[in-house]
Design a protein around this motif. Structure first.
Motif, PDB file in Angstrom:
ATOM      1  N   ASP A   1       9.258  -1.128   3.532  1.00  0.00           N
ATOM      2  CA  ASP A   1       9.571  -2.466   3.570  1.00  0.00           C
ATOM      3  C   ASP A   1       9.139  -3.292   5.123  1.00  0.00           C
TER       4      ASP A   1
ATOM      5  N   LEU B   1       4.654  -1.179   5.505  1.00  0.00           N
ATOM      6  CA  LEU B   1       3.883  -2.336   4.434  1.00  0.00           C
ATOM      7  C   LEU B   1       3.546  -3.996   4.855  1.00  0.00           C
ATOM      8  N   ASP B   2       4.492  -4.621   5.175  1.00  0.00           N
ATOM      9  CA  ASP B   2       5.115  -6.342   5.289  1.00  0.00           C
ATOM     10  C   ASP B   2       3.982  -6.263   6.867  1.00  0.00           C
ATOM     11  N   SER B   3       4.162  -4.861   7.338  1.00  0.00           N
ATOM     12  CA  SER B   3       3.354  -4.697   8.683  1.00  0.00           C
ATOM     13  C   SER B   3       2.478  -4.579   9.235  1.00  0.00           C
ATOM     14  N   VAL B   4       1.769  -4.040   7.784  1.00  0.00           N
ATOM     15  CA  VAL B   4       0.421  -4.108   7.926  1.00  0.00           C
ATOM     16  C   VAL B   4       0.104  -5.258   6.864  1.00  0.00           C
ATOM     17  N   THR B   5       0.095  -5.308   5.778  1.00  0.00           N
ATOM     18  CA  THR B   5      -0.156  -6.638   5.195  1.00  0.00           C
ATOM     19  C   THR B   5      -0.349  -7.723   6.483  1.00  0.00           C
ATOM     20  N   GLU B   6       0.683  -8.422   7.086  1.00  0.00           N
ATOM     21  CA  GLU B   6       0.249  -9.156   8.412  1.00  0.00           C
ATOM     22  C   GLU B   6      -1.265  -8.614   9.271  1.00  0.00           C
TER      23      GLU B   6
ATOM     24  N   ASP C   1      -4.090   5.214   8.035  1.00  0.00           N
ATOM     25  CA  ASP C   1      -4.314   3.900   6.508  1.00  0.00           C
ATOM     26  C   ASP C   1      -5.701   4.255   6.811  1.00  0.00           C
TER      27      ASP C   1
ATOM     28  N   GLN D   1      -3.566  -7.492   8.592  1.00  0.00           N
ATOM     29  CA  GLN D   1      -4.829  -7.795   7.445  1.00  0.00           C
ATOM     30  C   GLN D   1      -4.971  -9.179   7.125  1.00  0.00           C
ATOM     31  N   GLU D   2      -3.956 -10.134   6.670  1.00  0.00           N
ATOM     32  CA  GLU D   2      -4.078 -11.714   6.683  1.00  0.00           C
ATOM     33  C   GLU D   2      -5.084 -12.043   7.882  1.00  0.00           C
TER      34      GLU D   2
ATOM     35  N   SER E   1      -3.302   3.767  -2.454  1.00  0.00           N
ATOM     36  CA  SER E   1      -2.841   2.951  -1.793  1.00  0.00           C
ATOM     37  C   SER E   1      -1.667   2.842  -0.283  1.00  0.00           C
TER      38      SER E   1
END
Length: 474
Positions: free
Chosen positions: A365, A368-373, A268, A375-376, A243
């Protein structure tokens, strides 16, 4: 080169100033064939790697020495016409775009290494010398220049944007490595800042003021930088993780424990897939750290063992080593081509790129939060990071025929930067402000600090002719 995206409300404000025929005639009389008004040449100098679309400059002057720069600026100042310094055009935030028209001042022909002072670990170069050229010319001395932003940028451009790159975690940025400058001022005067001495307490630090000023305070015509001994042993390695979180947490541990790693790059899974296709590699597809170790053979072995132990705690596996120069070059060339790999992964796309930098303790923080955004949001993207110093880059790949994708990319960019600022970071770790980050600069530093910058700009460039419209609006 990244072609522009036409989306009016996301374009910079363009207020073209008149370029009088009398100025062009004076430039022609002074420079002859060193002046070009050909459209193809002007367009080449009116485009960088950003997605902004701005009319090209009215003319291009190819300077060959400091006096050329001085005379070009002096003539432009006489007619109150903007001057935009140009190196190789690799900037990402619109630094060299002629948003107020004017003259592009190309210094790429000023490409001589002027003096090598191996005993003092310094070298003085003209601004058009590129980093690869510099290292080729000094390799017989056993020294090297470590700042590596990826692109084969000019030393003048790297100074102007306060560049850094993959080696910054160990060797610092241009801010720490520029000792002295020769600069042409807004009136055409020539000044020198700093010396070859390693430190000084003599007056204002004008060198640091010019480094990172993005051509808005003066035109750099000579640069003296630090050199470093070539390491006795160099080893590169890749390590894969299950991950992104594990890879990031490994990096945080390495830095907090003081492991003297020279490079620590994060890619990534998306980016690995793109790089494999572009560079014909077979890297394991997943979150990956690409690292390099410098030192004595014994020291490198110790670093490697420490990194392996820490990585194992976070599930790091599949270590692969590159010990020969050819193997290392292939790996790092692939990493540096990640931007182009991303663009080629979606035919016809354009890349909206951004970078930020946060304290190492906040890296997980922020990243990972930027990547999640992303991806979503469902927008294709690539991620690369100089994570050893808390710096990472996102590239959002958009279809230029779909305006909503550009808007979405800019929204993701805004959320990424806002998060970094909240965590005590900066809106740009190494790209610079240019056009794209101007609003974020105010958020980061506050109106008072930006107004102080404006005061400095007005004092040194009262007619606002040096790369106007960049960093902030006057």
């Amino acid at each position: 080169m990244n072609a522009p995206t036409a989306l009016n409300h996301l374009l910079p404000q363009v207020n073209l100033r008149e370029v009088p025929a009398a100025l062009l005639e004076a430039l022609k009389a002074r420079f002859g064939d060193q002046l070009s008004t050909a459209l193809v040449v002007r367009e080449q100098h009116g485009r960088d790697e950003s997605a902004f679309d701005v009319p090209p400059p009215s003319a291009v002057v190819f300077a060959e020495n400091t006096q050329d720069v001085s005379d070009a600026v002096r003539l432009a100042a006489q007619y109150l016409v903007p001057v935009i310094p140009f190196g190789v055009g690799s900037s990402l935030e619109g630094h060299l775009l002629a948003v107020q028209g004017g003259i592009s001042l190309d210094v790429s022909r000023m490409n001589k290494v002027l003096s090598i002072n191996a005993e003092d670990l310094t070298v003085t170069v003209q601004p058009g010398v590129t980093r690869k050229q510099l290292n080729d010319e000094i390799k017989s001395t056993g020294l090297f220049f470590p700042i590596d932003p990826g692109a084969d940028a000019t030393i003048g451009g790297m100074s102007a944007t306060r560049a850094s790159g993959t080696n910054a975690v160990r060797y610092g940025t241009m801010r720490e490595n520029v000792l002295a400058l020769e600069v042409v001022t807004a009136s055409g005067g020539i000044i020198r800042t700093g010396t070859r001495a390693k430190k000084s307490s003599a007056g204002y630090d004008l060198t640091r003021l010019m480094v990172g000023s993005e051509g808005t305070l003066g035109v750099i015509t000579e640069v003296t930088v630090k050199l470093y001994p070539l390491p006795e042993a160099v080893m590169a390695a890749t390590c894969s993780f299950n991950s992104l979180a594990d890879a990031v947490n490994t990096t945080i541990q390495l830095i907090q424990l003081g492991v003297p790693i020279a490079r620590c790059e994060l890619l990534d899974e998306n980016t690995i897939r793109m790089v494999n296709a572009h560079s014909k590699l077979t890297l394991r597809e997943g979150a990956m750290l690409l690292m390099e170790f410098h030192g004595s053979p014994e020291g490198v072995k110790e670093q490697v063992q420490t990194v392996q132990d820490i990585a194992a705690e976070f599930g790091g596996a599949a270590f692969e080593w590159a010990e020969t120069p050819e193997e290392r070059t292939r790996l790092w060339t692939a990493r540096h081509n990640a931007y182009f790999a991303g663009i080629q992964s979606r035919p016809g796309c354009k890349a909206i790129t951004t970078d930020t930098c946060v304290p190492i303790s906040s890296l997980a923080d922020a990243l990972l939060d930027s990547v999640t955004e992303a991806q979503e949001a469902g927008l294709p993207f690539f991620l690369v990071g100089h994570v050893g110093d808390g710096n990472f880059h996102m590239g959002y790949l958009i279809d230029p025929a779909i305006p909503a994708e550009r808007e979405l990319a800019e929204q993701l960019n805004h959320q990424l930067v806002a998060r970094a600022l909240k965590l005590g970071g900066t809106c740009t770790g190494e790209h610079g402000v240019g056009l794209h980050k101007q609003g974020f600069l105010v958020e980061e530093t506050g109106n008072g600090a930006v107004e102080m910058m404006r005061t400095i700009k007005r004092a040194l460039d009262p007619h606002n002719i040096l790369n106007p419209g960049k960093i902030f609006a006057l």
